[in-house]
Design a protein around this motif. Structure first.
Motif, PDB file in Angstrom:
ATOM      1  N   GLN A  19       0.827  -1.203   0.000  1.00 40.36           N
ATOM      2  CA  GLN A  19       0.000   0.000   0.000  1.00 40.36           C
ATOM      3  C   GLN A  19       0.865   1.259   0.000  1.00 40.36           C
ATOM      4  OE1 GLN A  19      -3.208   0.388  -0.424  1.00 40.36           O
ATOM      5  NE2 GLN A  19      -3.073   2.621  -0.217  1.00 40.36           N
ATOM      6  N   VAL A  36       1.126  10.577  -6.966  1.00 35.04           N
ATOM      7  CA  VAL A  36       0.685   9.621  -5.955  1.00 35.04           C
ATOM      8  C   VAL A  36      -0.198  10.345  -4.942  1.00 35.04           C
ATOM      9  CG1 VAL A  36       1.450   8.032  -4.147  1.00 35.04           C
ATOM     10  CG2 VAL A  36       2.750   8.219  -6.278  1.00 35.04           C
ATOM     11  N   LYS A  79      -1.216  -5.933  -6.021  1.00 39.62           N
ATOM     12  CA  LYS A  79      -1.396  -4.621  -5.397  1.00 39.62           C
ATOM     13  C   LYS A  79      -0.133  -3.788  -5.533  1.00 39.62           C
ATOM     14  CE  LYS A  79      -3.136  -2.415  -1.214  1.00 39.62           C
ATOM     15  NZ  LYS A  79      -3.741  -2.645   0.125  1.00 39.62           N
ATOM     16  N   ARG A  93       0.187  -0.141  -7.527  1.00 43.65           N
ATOM     17  CA  ARG A  93       0.665   1.070  -6.861  1.00 43.65           C
ATOM     18  C   ARG A  93       1.884   1.643  -7.589  1.00 43.65           C
ATOM     19  NH1 ARG A  93      -1.555   4.442  -4.188  1.00 43.65           N
ATOM     20  NH2 ARG A  93      -0.075   4.705  -2.490  1.00 43.65           N
ATOM     21  N   GLN A 135       0.811   3.269 -10.809  1.00 44.58           N
ATOM     22  CA  GLN A 135       0.263   4.597 -10.538  1.00 44.58           C
ATOM     23  C   GLN A 135       1.393   5.607 -10.391  1.00 44.58           C
ATOM     24  OE1 GLN A 135      -1.472   5.028  -6.674  1.00 44.58           O
ATOM     25  NE2 GLN A 135      -2.250   7.079  -7.052  1.00 44.58           N
TER      26      GLN A 135
END
Length: 239
Positions: free
Chosen positions: A44, A149, A187, A191, A194
């Protein structure tokens, strides 16, 4: 003055003796293994971990490069030096997808990780070109905002503080709640995609299709890196 209006003048300021200065920037490299471990353990906050590590590890490299370039070319303007960094790292971004040699989802995650790392290197070199300290802690905040971000510096600083305190390397193969490694990798990949400005649907799974990743990755990597360079130059080059 606009970006497009200033570029011709900037390019005129780059002397023919500058290719050796560009060559002082090493070839594309992958994020260090210790960083991958932290990002797998805490997907995360993968962008925050990457930004912190980039400033620590790559900031001194960028400072040395800018200092040497100025010594060897005292008439070089900040805009011209930044242009050299953009040119070099855009080239490296185009080939970053070939670094891992891996296929499937793990290969795609490695690719976007290398791209995000390469883009962080470029951003820190641009900061150094404009006389800012690329090793300063606030550069990590700049990275996260420039790479979209986080929308604001305050949110980026908060997330960096959280990431700095999350040491869960012993859980690198499972996420919170016992998620399997495939879920963690997915995940993590999303991330990092992104952070690198890569649309997941176009790039993250392109490598699973033979031949698609090379063609698509070259174009997407280059476009995302150029967009980031424009934002970085606007931020670091302003009065």
């Amino acid at each position: 003055m606009s970006e497009s209006a200033s570029l011709p003048a900037v390019k005129d300021q780059i002397p023919e003796t500058l290719p050796p200065v560009e060559d002082q920037i090493p070839e594309t490299e992958a994020p260090p293994g210790t960083l991958w471990s932290r990002m797998k353990a805490d997907p995360q906050f993968a962008p925050e971990h990457l930004a912190l590590e980039a400033v620590r590890r790559l900031g001194p490299e960028a400072a040395r490069w800018a200092e040497r370039a100025r010594l060897e070319n005292p008439d070089l303007t900040p805009d011209a030096l930044a242009e050299l960094a953009v040119k070099r790292f855009t080239t490296l971004a185009r080939i970053s997808g070939a670094v891992s040699g891996a296929t499937g989802l793990p290969g795609a995650v490695l690719d976007v990780g290398v791209l995000a790392w390469t883009q962080a290197r470029m951003t820190l070199h641009i900061a150094a070109a404009y006389g800012l300290d690329p090793s300063a802690p606030e550069r990590a905040t700049d990275l996260l905002v420039l790479q979209r971000v986080h929308k604001a510096a305050e949110a980026a600083r908060l997330a960096l503080g959280v990431a700095a305190g999350r040491e869960r390397a012993s859980r690198m193969f499972t996420g919170a709640g016992g998620r399997p490694i495939t879920g963690v990798i997915l995940k993590l990949g999303l991330r990092l995609a992104q952070m690198a400005g890569v649309r997941a649907g176009r790039r993250m799974f392109a490598k699973i299709i033979p031949g698609a990743a090379v063609i698509l990755g070259t174009w997407v990597n280059s476009a995302a890196t150029k967009d980031l360079a424009k934002r970085a130059r606007a931020l670091f080059g302003r009065d």
